[in-house]
Design a protein around this motif. Structure first.
Motif, PDB file in Angstrom:
ATOM      1  N   GLU A  36       0.838  -1.211   0.000  1.00  0.00           N
ATOM      2  CA  GLU A  36       0.000   0.000   0.000  1.00  0.00           C
ATOM      3  C   GLU A  36       0.867   1.253   0.000  1.00  0.00           C
ATOM      4  O   GLU A  36       2.029   1.209   0.362  1.00  0.00           O
ATOM      5  N   MET A  37       0.282   2.351  -0.427  1.00  0.00           N
ATOM      6  CA  MET A  37       0.984   3.624  -0.427  1.00  0.00           C
ATOM      7  C   MET A  37       1.394   3.942   0.999  1.00  0.00           C
ATOM      8  O   MET A  37       0.566   3.890   1.910  1.00  0.00           O
ATOM      9  N   TYR A  38       2.689   4.274   1.192  1.00  0.00           N
ATOM     10  CA  TYR A  38       3.162   4.659   2.516  1.00  0.00           C
ATOM     11  C   TYR A  38       3.368   6.173   2.524  1.00  0.00           C
ATOM     12  O   TYR A  38       4.190   6.693   1.771  1.00  0.00           O
ATOM     13  N   ARG A  39       2.643   6.873   3.372  1.00  0.00           N
ATOM     14  CA  ARG A  39       2.690   8.338   3.358  1.00  0.00           C
ATOM     15  C   ARG A  39       3.431   8.928   4.553  1.00  0.00           C
ATOM     16  O   ARG A  39       3.742  10.118   4.546  1.00  0.00           O
ATOM     17  N   GLY A  40       3.687   8.137   5.586  1.00  0.00           N
ATOM     18  CA  GLY A  40       4.352   8.653   6.780  1.00  0.00           C
ATOM     19  C   GLY A  40       3.368   9.298   7.732  1.00  0.00           C
ATOM     20  O   GLY A  40       2.172   9.423   7.436  1.00  0.00           O
ATOM     21  N   SER A  41       3.890   9.730   8.880  1.00  0.00           N
ATOM     22  CA  SER A  41       3.007  10.197   9.955  1.00  0.00           C
ATOM     23  C   SER A  41       2.371  11.538   9.650  1.00  0.00           C
ATOM     24  O   SER A  41       1.291  11.848  10.144  1.00  0.00           O
ATOM     25  N   HIS A  42       3.038  12.365   8.848  1.00  0.00           N
ATOM     26  CA  HIS A  42       2.460  13.653   8.473  1.00  0.00           C
ATOM     27  C   HIS A  42       2.498  13.840   6.956  1.00  0.00           C
ATOM     28  O   HIS A  42       2.738  14.938   6.474  1.00  0.00           O
ATOM     29  N   PHE A  43       2.280  12.750   6.245  1.00  0.00           N
ATOM     30  CA  PHE A  43       2.150  12.790   4.773  1.00  0.00           C
ATOM     31  C   PHE A  43       3.400  13.333   4.086  1.00  0.00           C
ATOM     32  O   PHE A  43       3.310  13.931   3.028  1.00  0.00           O
ATOM     33  N   SER A  44       4.557  13.134   4.716  1.00  0.00           N
ATOM     34  CA  SER A  44       5.779  13.713   4.147  1.00  0.00           C
ATOM     35  C   SER A  44       6.825  12.680   3.779  1.00  0.00           C
ATOM     36  O   SER A  44       7.974  13.038   3.529  1.00  0.00           O
ATOM     37  N   ALA A  45       6.460  11.417   3.750  1.00  0.00           N
ATOM     38  CA  ALA A  45       7.457  10.379   3.439  1.00  0.00           C
ATOM     39  C   ALA A  45       7.911  10.481   1.982  1.00  0.00           C
ATOM     40  O   ALA A  45       7.257  11.113   1.161  1.00  0.00           O
ATOM     41  N   GLY A  46       9.071   9.861   1.711  1.00  0.00           N
ATOM     42  CA  GLY A  46       9.538   9.727   0.339  1.00  0.00           C
ATOM     43  C   GLY A  46      10.456  10.831  -0.157  1.00  0.00           C
ATOM     44  O   GLY A  46      10.757  10.893  -1.342  1.00  0.00           O
ATOM     45  N   GLU A  47      10.940  11.657   0.761  1.00  0.00           N
ATOM     46  CA  GLU A  47      11.792  12.783   0.336  1.00  0.00           C
ATOM     47  C   GLU A  47      13.236  12.319   0.129  1.00  0.00           C
ATOM     48  O   GLU A  47      14.170  12.720   0.842  1.00  0.00           O
ATOM     49  N   ILE A  48      13.418  11.492  -0.875  1.00  0.00           N
ATOM     50  CA  ILE A  48      14.717  10.878  -1.139  1.00  0.00           C
ATOM     51  C   ILE A  48      15.772  11.927  -1.458  1.00  0.00           C
ATOM     52  O   ILE A  48      16.941  11.785  -1.094  1.00  0.00           O
ATOM     53  N   GLY A  49      15.373  13.001  -2.106  1.00  0.00           N
ATOM     54  CA  GLY A  49      16.311  14.064  -2.464  1.00  0.00           C
ATOM     55  C   GLY A  49      16.943  14.757  -1.275  1.00  0.00           C
ATOM     56  O   GLY A  49      17.992  15.396  -1.397  1.00  0.00           O
ATOM     57  N   GLN A  50      16.304  14.643  -0.103  1.00  0.00           N
ATOM     58  CA  GLN A  50      16.856  15.288   1.100  1.00  0.00           C
ATOM     59  C   GLN A  50      17.734  14.335   1.910  1.00  0.00           C
ATOM     60  O   GLN A  50      18.347  14.744   2.896  1.00  0.00           O
ATOM     61  N   MET A  51      17.777  13.075   1.541  1.00  0.00           N
ATOM     62  CA  MET A  51      18.620  12.125   2.266  1.00  0.00           C
ATOM     63  C   MET A  51      20.094  12.462   2.049  1.00  0.00           C
ATOM     64  O   MET A  51      20.489  12.951   0.998  1.00  0.00           O
TER      65      MET A  51
END
Lengths: 315, 315
Positions: free
Chosen positions: B151-166
């Motif tokens: 399923e789509m994983y959105r994180g606790s405040h809908f901010s998951a997936g920010e790979i560019g900031q890693m």
């Protein structure tokens, strides 16, 4: 299904000893003498010893309804199958769930130890009831386990959570798998000691490795030793970089941090929190907590018992 | 619930234009003239324009049952609420799902654009049907979306997936949020151009920025230009480091990579795959694929339409 009224056994299977405990929900009702891990004729012989202990505990607690075992290695959780335990001879391809289940007559689950620790903290500890929790253990290496969308996240081949192998430097120190900048190559116990010896040497002081354990450096920092304080700052920098990356990727509610290095308390947690605040957006920081683990040596027993209580009846 | 028989509208709301399309499952039945994003009297006025387009499409496709909108910014998916669109003036705190739903009479979903792209690839594209998929878009920045445990994983405040900031370097270039070593500060379009100009300068060649776009460097590399080949190797090194970290953490089935930079094809994918193989264990590599995205400019329409078809009736 989460069930806090089931009595279950948690087995913390380590490289040196195997510890058993009886739990009901978060309550640890009884523990047993540790079993030495090494020196048994075969894996089956060792499982027989564990099964006999389980049977003896059942005599005292007839309500025991399931058993969960956490092992230091690669596990197929769905099948309860141990692929390999690196530090225990002969433990390759062992259908532990089936063998222990047959011997005890109890439903069994078998989990990786880092996942069991994460489960303990999520069900009964510092990350209780949160939706997304990243749990870490800082010790010889850096291990981890993930609770995502309110359930244990194991990955496609049961190998998720290897935080110690994540890179903090694409040009950095080479890790065990050829992976540049592997976090645990900076802040595993031994690496911290080596780094500390270098720091002290740079400051004109000669220190032995045994005076550079995380515990020793924490004690030195507590007395105001500038070099020791700087070492904790650097550890927080490495760890904070990795955890900030995880926060950007997963946007979790909490990081729960246990293991020996975390015993340093505020010496680690204060610069760590500052580091992460300096690297995250307001939205990712919103509601994010970075907390010490609630459980120490008993995490394995509690986590495995909880997994057994929650899951043994679903399989 | 996954439903490939529902006809729905996908709206790809970009900073410059808004594109609409009618989909049934993976099939794109029709697209519409893009709407300019800027220059409207108010967010409500713009939503009215979108709603009128939806109504016109309904006249042609009366079976349209839902509409999904993907926006370039922070969204509360559960409420269909747009917190902020950085590049569209006035778009703060807009209850888009409610307003568009009221105007059109259709069930609506509102999603972040990177998540919608990931959803498109998971439902109908290069990551179709896999359990754990990490999708990336390489362009001006580096965006991402996660499908975890199916399923789509959105994180606790809908901010998951920010790979560019890693981070790929704890001591590296400082990113937009004060985050050292942020991946997109190495391999965003502009950063690639700057890096390429430096590489050519080191080799005694003066190049302009417009001759150092990812497309231009790919063309140069295709003709055997050693400097260009080296640049792609370095990009694969940065990206491979970040993706290897994600693989250690999430043990996914697939990385699906789209966006302009990914158009380089094998020039990027071959060294990237080699880099990742050199940094991962056999278990994490097992079954792991690194594949180009199936959809290009239509990813937003297809992903948002699929989200609407699958989810609009659950809310």
């Amino acid at each position: 299904m989460q069930n806090n009224n089931i009595t279950s056994i948690g087995v913390d299977f380590g490289g040196t000893t195997i510890k058993l405990g009886v739990c009901r929900g978060a309550e640890l009702l009884a523990t047993d003498e540790p079993i030495p891990t090494q020196g048994h004729a075969s894996p089956t012989a060792l499982i027989r010893v564990i099964a006999d202990r389980v049977t003896a505990l059942q005599a005292r607690y007839p309500e025991i309804a399931a058993v969960g075992v956490g092992v230091p290695g690669l596990v197929d959780f769905d099948r309860g199958f141990v692929h390999i335990l690196t530090n225990v001879a002969g433990w390759n391809h062992i259908p532990l769930k089936k063998v222990l289940g047959d011997m005890t007559g109890l439903p069994c689950v078998v989990e990786n130890d880092a996942n069991a620790m994460a489960y303990a903290e999520w069900r009964h500890g510092a990350g209780k009831g949160l939706r997304n929790v990243v749990a870490l253990t800082l010790g010889t290496g850096v291990g981890g386990g993930l609770i995502l969308n309110g359930e244990m996240y194991r990955g496609s081949h049961f190998s998720a959570g290897e935080i110690g192998q994540m890179s903090v430097d694409y040009n950095g120190v080479v890790g065990h798998y050829g992976n540049f900048g592997a976090l645990e190559k900076y802040m595993g116990n031994q690496q911290i000691a080596e780094y500390a010896m270098r720091c002290y040497a740079d400051a004109g002081m000669v220190k032995k490795a045994e005076d550079c354990t995380p515990k020793a450096i924490a004690e030195a920092a507590a007395t105001g030793d500038d070099v020791a304080l700087q070492i904790w700052h650097q550890i927080a920098d490495w760890l904070g970089t990795a955890l900030a990356s995880i926060a950007w990727l997963l946007n979790p509610d909490a990081f729960v941090i246990g293991g020996g290095v975390a015993q340093a308390g505020d010496l680690l947690f204060e610069p760590l929190e500052n580091k992460m605040k300096s690297m995250l957006s307001a939205v990712v920081l919103e509601g994010l907590t970075i907390v010490p683990a609630k459980f120490q040596t008993e995490a394995g027993i509690i986590g495995n018992a909880a997994l057994a209580a929650d899951l043994a009846f679903e399989k």
